[in-house]
Design an enzyme around this catalytic site. Structure first.
Site, PDB file in Angstrom:
ATOM      1  N   HIS A  76      -0.779  -0.271   0.869  1.00 17.64           N
ATOM      2  CA  HIS A  76      -1.036   0.230   2.181  1.00 17.64           C
ATOM      3  C   HIS A  76      -0.278   1.307   2.756  1.00 17.64           C
ATOM      4  O   HIS A  76      -0.602   2.391   3.362  1.00 17.64           O
ATOM      5  CB  HIS A  76      -1.306  -0.969   3.068  1.00 17.64           C
ATOM      6  N   ASP A 129      -2.052  -6.035  -2.586  1.00 21.79           N
ATOM      7  CA  ASP A 129      -1.198  -4.997  -1.744  1.00 21.79           C
ATOM      8  C   ASP A 129       0.194  -4.503  -2.505  1.00 21.79           C
ATOM      9  O   ASP A 129       1.263  -4.830  -2.215  1.00 21.79           O
ATOM     10  CB  ASP A 129      -0.699  -5.345  -0.487  1.00 21.79           C
ATOM     11  N   SER A 226       6.758  -2.656   6.325  1.00 16.97           N
ATOM     12  CA  SER A 226       5.735  -2.850   5.066  1.00 16.97           C
ATOM     13  C   SER A 226       6.369  -2.487   3.823  1.00 16.97           C
ATOM     14  O   SER A 226       6.913  -1.380   3.725  1.00 16.97           O
ATOM     15  CB  SER A 226       4.197  -2.087   5.328  1.00 16.97           C
ATOM     16  N   GLY A 227       5.968  -3.167   2.781  1.00 19.24           N
ATOM     17  CA  GLY A 227       6.551  -2.741   1.442  1.00 19.24           C
ATOM     18  C   GLY A 227       7.955  -3.186   1.081  1.00 19.24           C
ATOM     19  O   GLY A 227       8.099  -3.364   0.004  1.00 19.24           O
TER      20      GLY A 227
END
Length: 326
Positions: A76, A129, A226-227
């Site tokens: 994402h 994801d 994120s990530g």
């Protein structure tokens, strides 16, 4: 409630608006402390000054270095929703390695040679994801981190784990300029299902996700992480993916389960998976085949036996076959 979907226009802008609920695409570190990147050299930042401005080097997501040229992150992070444009239009995407303070110029910013975003990523369920970034040049002075395989003890509930990033420190849009980390614990799948049974807060899928945090809350990933990596027993077990709010009791952070996506990562990496057999070396080239040397006509009587010269070296042998992978 899981957040509504707002594209990230840039950190400088986010700091000026009211905090938004947290969802996939907007995760950061709460309840942590400053960490030196030298102690976690595989922690990297994804950045684009064009999309997110010069503040904090344009950082917008995190990632983990798993080989000299391979970084894993969340799918994402590279979506239109986050970048504001299609990934192909974000021309200055970089991976920053070796930089504690995003306001400085330490470490190195490396361009991307290629990026693979899992086509099976489902933005509704957050399943799958994961994305794989191939660096334009190898990182030679930082040690990659190993990805924990299925069945690894690092996934055992109750295991201490660290989550790292430059994201929101309080859940109010106060992004950290320096790398931070927080100690959390891998949680039981049953607790995660109870926290996220479905509906607007999301559904927990244990085959491809794991969750970590504290039952009482207080430590978590939040906006901007994120990530980023979740690490247990020295191995990568998760990638920051989604959650309801930040550091709330009964609402742990949800991570992409690395063992579920490791095969995809290596399938899209230019580096071989650890333990993979190196490609076979081609056989040594054979010398060219020389034709037999014919002696001149003998100057003897017809009744005499002719003089036969010995064959030239290699004569009569087949030339080496070209291997199929050449």
């Amino acid at each position: 409630m899981r957040a509504l979907r707002y594209p990230l226009i840039g950190t400088a802008v986010l700091l000026l608006v009211a905090p938004v609920p947290v969802r996939a695409g907007n995760r950061g570190i709460i309840g942590g402390q400053a960490v030196k990147v030298a102690d976690v050299p595989w922690t990297v930042a994804l950045a684009s000054r064009e999309r997110f401005g010069p503040v904090r080097s344009g950082q917008f997501c995190g990632g983990a270095l798993v080989s000299r040229t391979t970084v894993v992150t969340a799918a994402h992070c590279l979506s239109r929703e986050v970048l504001g444009v299609e990934m192909s239009e974000a021309k200055d995407l970089r991976v920053i390695v070796g930089r504690d303070d995003l306001r400085g110029g330490a470490g190195k910013e490396i361009a991307l040679k290629d990026a693979w975003v899992n086509p099976a990523f489902n933005p509704e369920t957050n399943g799958g994801d994961v994305a794989v970034l191939t660096l334009a040049e190898p990182v030679t002075d930082k040690a990659p981190i190993a990805m924990a395989k299925e069945g690894d003890a690092a996934y055992k509930p109750g295991t201490e784990a660290g989550v790292y990033g430059w994201g929101d420190m309080f859940g109010n849009g106060a992004y950290s300029p320096t790398l931070r980390g927080a100690l959390v614990y891998v949680m039981e799948d049953g607790m995660c299902r109870q926290a996220y049974p479905g509906g607007p807060e999301g559904v927990y899928q244990p085959s491809t996700m794991l969750c970590a945090g504290l039952p009482r809350g207080g430590r978590d990933a939040c906006q901007g992480d994120s990530g980023g990596p979740l690490v247990a027993r020295g191995r990568l077990v998760g990638l920051v993916s989604w959650g309801s709010g930040c550091a709330q009791a009964g609402r742990p952070g949800v991570y992409t389960r690395v063992s579920a996506v490791a095969a995809l990562v290596w399938a899209h990496s230019v580096d071989p998976a650890p333990g993979a057999a190196p490609p076979a070396a081609p056989p040594p080239a054979q010398p060219p085949v020389a034709p037999p040397v014919r002696p001149p006509a003998p100057s003897v009587a017809p009744s005499a036996s002719p003089q036969v010269a010995p064959p030239a070296p290699g004569a009569g042998k087949r030339p080496g076959r070209r291997p199929r992978w050449a």
